[in-house]
Design an enzyme around this catalytic site. Structure first.
Site, PDB file in Angstrom:
ATOM      1  N   CYS A 384      35.023  39.648  35.973  1.00 52.57           N
ATOM      2  CA  CYS A 384      36.114  38.678  35.875  1.00 52.57           C
ATOM      3  C   CYS A 384      35.694  37.492  35.001  1.00 52.57           C
ATOM      4  O   CYS A 384      35.582  37.666  33.792  1.00 52.57           O
ATOM      5  CB  CYS A 384      36.599  38.268  37.262  1.00 52.57           C
ATOM      6  SG  CYS A 384      38.327  37.777  37.230  1.00 52.57           S
ATOM      7  N   HIS A 510      37.761  43.382  39.733  1.00 52.70           N
ATOM      8  CA  HIS A 510      36.620  43.210  40.640  1.00 52.70           C
ATOM      9  C   HIS A 510      36.238  44.558  41.252  1.00 52.70           C
ATOM     10  O   HIS A 510      36.754  44.912  42.319  1.00 52.70           O
ATOM     11  CB  HIS A 510      36.982  42.251  41.773  1.00 52.70           C
ATOM     12  CG  HIS A 510      37.189  40.846  41.340  1.00 52.70           C
ATOM     13  ND1 HIS A 510      36.240  39.862  41.511  1.00 52.70           N
ATOM     14  CD2 HIS A 510      38.239  40.252  40.728  1.00 52.70           C
ATOM     15  CE1 HIS A 510      36.701  38.719  41.032  1.00 52.70           C
ATOM     16  NE2 HIS A 510      37.911  38.920  40.552  1.00 52.70           N
ATOM     17  N   GLU A 512      33.731  45.266  42.846  1.00 51.32           N
ATOM     18  CA  GLU A 512      32.999  45.076  44.116  1.00 51.32           C
ATOM     19  C   GLU A 512      33.893  45.232  45.346  1.00 51.32           C
ATOM     20  O   GLU A 512      33.398  45.469  46.439  1.00 51.32           O
ATOM     21  CB  GLU A 512      32.281  43.721  44.139  1.00 51.32           C
ATOM     22  CG  GLU A 512      33.161  42.478  44.274  1.00 51.32           C
ATOM     23  CD  GLU A 512      33.686  41.946  42.940  1.00 51.32           C
ATOM     24  OE1 GLU A 512      33.750  42.717  41.959  1.00 51.32           O
ATOM     25  OE2 GLU A 512      34.056  40.755  42.898  1.00 51.32           O
TER      26      GLU A 512
HETATM   27  N1  GLN Z   1      38.941  31.774  36.360  1.00 54.52           N
HETATM   28  C1  GLN Z   1      39.215  33.014  35.738  1.00 54.52           C
HETATM   29  C2  GLN Z   1      40.686  33.370  35.755  1.00 54.52           C
HETATM   30  O1  GLN Z   1      41.444  32.818  36.517  1.00 54.52           O
HETATM   31  C3  GLN Z   1      38.399  34.121  36.370  1.00 54.52           C
HETATM   32  C4  GLN Z   1      38.744  34.398  37.800  1.00 54.52           C
HETATM   33  C5  GLN Z   1      37.704  35.190  38.535  1.00 54.52           C
HETATM   34  O2  GLN Z   1      36.550  35.278  38.121  1.00 54.52           O
HETATM   35  N2  GLN Z   1      38.061  35.748  39.675  1.00 54.52           N
HETATM   36  O3  GLN Z   1      41.125  34.191  34.996  1.00 54.52           O
END
Ligand code: GLN
Length: 536
Positions: A384, A510, A512
């Site tokens: 992310c 994600h 995970e």
């Molecule tokens: N801050 C980034 C976004 O909103 C990444 C979010 C995250 O890592 N979950 O896109």
């Protein structure tokens, strides 16, 4: 339709005793005896969900496939039971009150005074029994957050007291988890806090059926007898939960203590003699006797609290066991990563994982860590925000756009390589408004990801507002960083890779959240394998 039975897990004496792990372990054992089980968590705080909470408060925010932002215990439930949970599996006081207040505004209470009892407790009971209505589950375990005696927990305890009558005593079981502290000075284990905690439950009209005692030392039979005597339970219902080196051993210990059989007896359910735990045992065995070892740097800014990255850490454990490798993870604070010392700080690692996150703090250190991994050909996994940092780094240092950035951090950049998603542009509210939950992703044939997943269509969970800016894709691909996964509906780039690097993968989703003990996530498995190759 099966008649669903309910198990409630409460906690006493202190918080952090591991109600989530006990619930998940019991769930696993009941499953292994052939029952269909799910687990839900009731959280006594007033946030509608943990999505607006800083990870320092309660650790990671876990995301379900249906897009709920939930307590991290749901991650344990999914990892232990290999099931999917949903919006309905996590309820907070905030959500309960929100429903009741909405009903009041609509006039549903027909002029009555709206009160904690019965209106709030009725809503709690409705939520508790909601999953049971599907008829899919033999047993539903409900973990009640907080500690008995807390003001916040009272309506939940009261709802459970009432439900015992509504559902019938043979259809419910109550497990109370407490701590038996060891006093070094006198060399004694003490049962008084447990006795008091059970008294508090009794004052609230609840007699627990099973007591699980967390302890650092073996409990003697005499001590168990004493607890049984003072707390009105039989001896077999006093269960020891001794500290262990890995949470994955807890189901095995609980089985030795007959937690599953005791609960099933309480529920008037036949316990099949055979229990199917062989795959779990073999996982724990591999975990504890790994032949190899790797060192991974987890670069993030919430590193003071390991719970902030719970699912990532557990995914690495699952992947390690599958690779016959002990994965040593060091959380490296991204604010501490500076050009002068980075080489010395990162050279000892066989793999670098840059973690998810929000906002500006620590971003420079993360970008430096990516640069280090790219230039030194160290296996790199960006998740992310970690992917977004990899994109920014590549734009700055390979494409030569010195001011490249994400518009989350800079509004004035001329090279917004990461930009707000179209659907996010009008959003002003914070709660539950990100791109959340499972989305399809089509893998590019012959990409590394395609070879790892061994299929074309995958589904992964998201939690973000920003995305890779497609305007730059051709430029990236010409210079060696390519899109390897695309959302087939929105065309959003979900995976970027560097094919010339030994292992360089960044995912907007994600992974995970999708790794379980019995099904470790392929990307983590491959990343650990790459780290192992690097170490050799
Ligand atoms: N801050 C980034 C976004 O909103 C990444 C979010 C995250 O890592 N979950 O896109």
């Amino acid at each position: 339709m099966t008649k669903t039975k309910y198990v409630f897990v409460t906690g006493g004496v202190t918080s952090s005793l591991g109600k989530g792990i006990i619930s998940a372990s019991l769930g696993r054992l009941l499953q292994a005896r052939g029952f269909s089980v799910t687990i839900q968590k009731l959280d006594p705080y007033i946030n509608v969900d943990p999505g607006t909470l800083n990870p320092y408060e309660h650790g990671e925010c876990y995301v379900t496939d249906d897009g709920a932002e939930t307590d991290l215990d749901l991650g344990h439930y999914e990892r232990f039971l290999d099931i999917q949970t949903s919006q309905a599996n996590n309820v907070t006081t905030g959500r309960i009150y929100q429903s009741v207040i909405n009903k009041e505004r609509k006039g549903d209470y027909l002029g009555k005074t709206v009160q904690v009892i019965p209106h709030i407790t009725d809503e709690i009971k409705r939520r508790i029994t909601l999953l049971g209505k599907s008829g899919k589950y033999d047993i539903i375990i409900t973990e009640i957050g907080g500690t008995v005696g807390d003001i916040e927990s009272l309506p939940y305890i009261e709802a459970v007291r009432q439900l015992r009558w509504d559902l019938g005593h043979n259809n419910t079981a109550i497990i109370h988890l407490t701590l038996v502290p060891y006093l070094n000075a006198s060399g004694e284990l003490k049962t008084k806090p447990t006795q008091h905690s059970v008294k508090v439950l009794l004052e609230n009209g609840i007699q627990p059926d099973v007591l699980v005692l967390r302890t650092e030392h073996e409990l003697t039979r005499d001590l168990r007898k004493k607890v049984a005597l003072f707390c009105n339970v039989n001896l077999e219902s006093v269960i020891q939960s001794i500290d262990v080196s890995t949470i994955y051993e807890v189901p095995l210990l609980m089985q030795e203590e007959n937690l599953d059989k005791t609960v099933l007896a309480r529920l008037n359910m036949e316990a099949k003699e055979k229990i199917h735990l062989a795959p779990w045992r073999s996982f724990v065995k591999k975990l504890k006797n790994a032949s190899w070892e790797v060192h991974i740097a987890l670069v993030g800014k919430y590193v003071e609290l390991h719970d902030s990255y719970k699912s990532i850490l557990e995914s690495l454990v699952h992947a390690g066991a599958l690779n016959d490798t002990k994965v040593n993870v060091t959380c490296v604070h991204s604010e501490m990563i500076i050009p002068e010392t980075i080489a010395g700080d990162l050279e000892k690692y066989d793999g670098i994982l840059v973690a998810p996150g929000f906002g500006d703090r620590g971003i420079d250190g993360k970008i430096l860590a990516v640069k280090y991994a790219r230039e030194n050909r160290v296996p790199f996994f960006g998740i992310c925000l970690g992917l977004q940092c990899a994109v920014i780094e590549f734009a700055r240092n390979v494409l030569g756009y010195a001011d490249a950035h994400s518009t989350e951090m800079s509004h004035i950049t001329k090279h917004p390589v990461i930009d707000l998603m179209e659907e996010q542009k009008g959003v002003t509210e914070k709660g539950g408004t990100m791109r959340l939950g499972g989305y399809a992703c089509e893998l590019v044939e012959n990409s590394r990801s395609y070879k790892i997943y061994k299929k074309k269509m995958i589904r992964e969970r998201h939690r973000h507002r920003y995305e890779f800016n497609d305007d730059f894709l051709a430029d990236f691909e010409q210079h060696g960083m390519v899109a390897a996964g695309i959302n087939p509906e929105s065309n959003l780039v979900e995976i970027m890779e560097q094919p010339d690097h030994p292992w360089f993968v960044g995912t907007q989703f994600h992974p995970e959240y999708n790794s379980t003990v019995l099904n470790p996530h392929p990307l983590f498995v491959s990343f650990v394998k790459a780290a192992l190759d690097h170490a050799e």
